[in-house]
Design an enzyme around this catalytic site. Structure first.
Site, short mmCIF file in Angstrom:
data_model
loop_
_atom_site.label_atom_id
_atom_site.label_comp_id
_atom_site.label_asym_id
_atom_site.label_seq_id
_atom_site.Cartn_x
_atom_site.Cartn_y
_atom_site.Cartn_z
N LYS A 279 23.05 11.45 -64.97
CA LYS A 279 21.84 10.64 -65.09
C LYS A 279 22.23 9.16 -64.97
O LYS A 279 22.72 8.77 -63.92
CB LYS A 279 21.12 10.99 -66.40
N ASP B 11 22.69 13.54 -78.60
CA ASP B 11 22.64 13.94 -77.19
C ASP B 11 22.22 12.71 -76.40
O ASP B 11 21.05 12.33 -76.38
CB ASP B 11 21.64 15.09 -77.02
N ARG C 203 26.75 16.48 -61.30
CA ARG C 203 26.18 17.29 -62.37
C ARG C 203 27.32 17.82 -63.23
O ARG C 203 28.35 18.24 -62.71
CB ARG C 203 25.39 18.45 -61.79
N TYR D 121 40.57 28.74 -60.01
CA TYR D 121 40.27 29.29 -61.34
C TYR D 121 41.29 28.75 -62.33
O TYR D 121 42.49 28.74 -62.04
CB TYR D 121 40.33 30.82 -61.32
N GLU E 299 40.87 29.17 -66.24
CA GLU E 299 40.44 29.42 -67.62
C GLU E 299 41.49 28.91 -68.60
O GLU E 299 42.69 29.12 -68.39
CB GLU E 299 40.23 30.92 -67.86
N THR F 55 25.12 14.66 -70.40
CA THR F 55 25.30 15.08 -69.01
C THR F 55 25.97 13.90 -68.29
O THR F 55 26.01 12.79 -68.81
CB THR F 55 23.95 15.40 -68.32
N1 DSN Z 1 15.73 17.99 -66.96
C1 DSN Z 1 16.29 16.87 -67.66
C2 DSN Z 1 15.38 15.70 -67.65
O1 DSN Z 1 14.67 15.56 -66.68
O2 DSN Z 1 15.37 14.89 -68.56
C3 DSN Z 1 16.72 17.24 -69.03
O3 DSN Z 1 17.52 18.38 -68.97
#
Ligand code: DSN
Length: 438
Positions: free
Chosen positions: A224, A195, A230, A49, A51, A221
């Site tokens: 990807k 984004d 993640r 933890y 914070e 994110t």
């Molecule tokens: N679920 C993601 C996507 O497939 O693009 C976006 O959050």
């Protein structure tokens, strides 16, 4: 050992490994991170933890955690060429929530983002998400060609005067012109949030322009095209700091204590590892190959008579509009899964279908490229996709939910036995054996 202590979960993990190994992973938002990323993710930092922020914590024992978070921040700043980053968001939606909490007043401020039905994200102002419930929203759409229409977006912005304009998408196959978005945001005095969740890895690889000079804030994110665990990053640019010198501290406060509790420091460690990987020469080659593969796949699909939204692709993803084939996207996605090709059904511009049965398919090349597939493999995959779609029944979906469910359930049963698809699944399995997961 998990195998003996919890055989149920152990077996499910093994089955999932097999599924990944034997099928083609073409969901545009997925990727397979390296073993090293997973090693950091499964490390003892999971226990901690912490914070607060580095050197200013609410818990003791953070001496190593601080160094991990500082390393992740430093690597992200260098990679994306920004002066400030927060690496704590649990994932993309909390990252966008934190930005909105930092900048906007509930029920008063207005967000303008790409409509969900046209490839925007839930958190870009969709009515079913917190962003649509907490704030006033207005959306923009794609034009008839499936492209962002900057002239129209500008007109909407001038009329609606949003406080925050969001650019970025989950299903847009073309280059996003961040400079044009900046001109629009600057004209109406709005903050511009880029984004870049889908294209972060492509930006790092230099195959998509960066928003760092144009946006005030960037979210992404990390799992990807960036190929990490993640997680998510919120970055503030020099332009953002110029607009509001307190922007970085507003973002920090919005993430913690505004929205989240303890950061997931195992995730932070894994993000740091992924960012180091992404800064290497081989990652540039990877990003270039992702786009080359995507372009070849798009060209081959067109040869097979598929209509692609916007006519093709500039990035890692392709959006097929199946209306000319008279096959529903949900039907096609399940048939493809039966044949070992994993992607997702997706709405396409002007889609009249209910969201569970949209008219299109979204597919991407990021994960296949990680496994070492190249142009030749894309030709083969396009051929299989065509064969599967040709096997799909041209069902006219009934208007009511109940009737649709009856047809859907029957289709599910029938498709699981479709010989041609099962034969392709075998070929896919054999093919995949040549391209092991990292
Ligand atoms: N679920 C993601 C996507 O497939 O693009 C976006 O959050």
């Amino acid at each position: 050992m998990l195998k003996t202590k919890d055989p149920k979960i152990y077996n499910l993990i093994k089955k999932e490994e097999l599924r990944l190994k034997n099928t083609l992973q073409m969901i545009a938002s997925e990727n397979s991170p390296s073993k090293e990323v997973l090693e950091a993710l499964g490390s003892v930092f999971n226990f901690k933890y912490s914070e607060g922020y580095p050197y200013q914590r609410y818990y003791q024992g953070t001496v190593n955690t601080d160094e991990v978070e500082v390393a992740a921040e430093e690597r992200a700043r260098n990679l994306f060429k920004v002066p400030f980053v927060n690496v704590q968001p649990y994932s993309g939606s909390p990252a966008n929530a934190a930005v909105q909490l930092a900048l906007l007043k509930p029920l008063k401020s207005k967000i303008m983002g790409l409509s969900l039905a046209y490839g925007g994200h839930l958190t870009h102002g969709a009515s079913v998400s917190f962003s649509g419930k907490l704030f006033k929203t207005i959306s923009y759409e794609l034009n008839k060609e499936g492209l962002l229409d900057y002239g129209k977006i500008k007109k909407i912005a001038i009329k609606e005067k949003p406080d925050l304009i969001i650019c970025g998408a989950t299903a847009y196959p073309r280059i996003i012109d961040f400079k044009k978005f900046a001109e629009i945001a600057d004209k109406v005095g709005a903050y511009l949030l880029a984004d870049i969740s889908h294209i972060a890895g492509l930006i790092v690889a230099g195959v998509h322009p960066s928003p760092a000079r144009y946006a005030h804030i960037i979210t992404t994110t990390t799992h990807k095209t960036l190929r990490g665990p993640r997680g998510a990053l919120i970055m503030v640019t020099n332009k953002g700091i110029k607009k509001d010198p307190n922007l970085s501290s507003k973002i920090d406060k919005a993430v913690f204590p505004g929205l989240q509790g303890g950061p997931h420091q195992n995730q932070t460690a894994a993000i740091a590892v992924a960012l180091k990987e992404a800064s290497g020469r081989s990652f540039k080659k990877y990003g270039e190959q992702v786009v080359r593969n995507s372009k070849v796949l798009a060209a081959e699909l067109k040869k097979h008579g598929f209509n692609l939204v916007s006519g093709g692709t500039d990035n890692h993803l392709i959006l097929i509009d199946l209306r000319n084939k008279a096959v529903n996207g949900a039907i096609a996605a399940l048939a493809l899964e039966t044949a070992g090709i994993i992607l997702n059904k997706n709405a396409v511009p002007n889609d009249q279908n209910p969201p569970f049965y949209p008219a299109g398919l979204r597919l991407g090349t990021a994960a296949l490229t990680t496994q070492g597939m190249k142009e030749r493999e894309m030709v083969k995959i396009a051929k299989w996709i065509n064969e599967v779609i040709n096997e799909c029944p041209q069902i006219l979906l009934p208007k009511t939910k109940g009737e649709r469910k009856i047809i859907w359930d029957k289709f599910k049963k029938d498709i699981a036995k479709a010989e041609k698809l099962l034969k392709i699944a075998k070929e896919v399995k054999f093919f995949c054996a040549r391209f092991p997961l990292p």
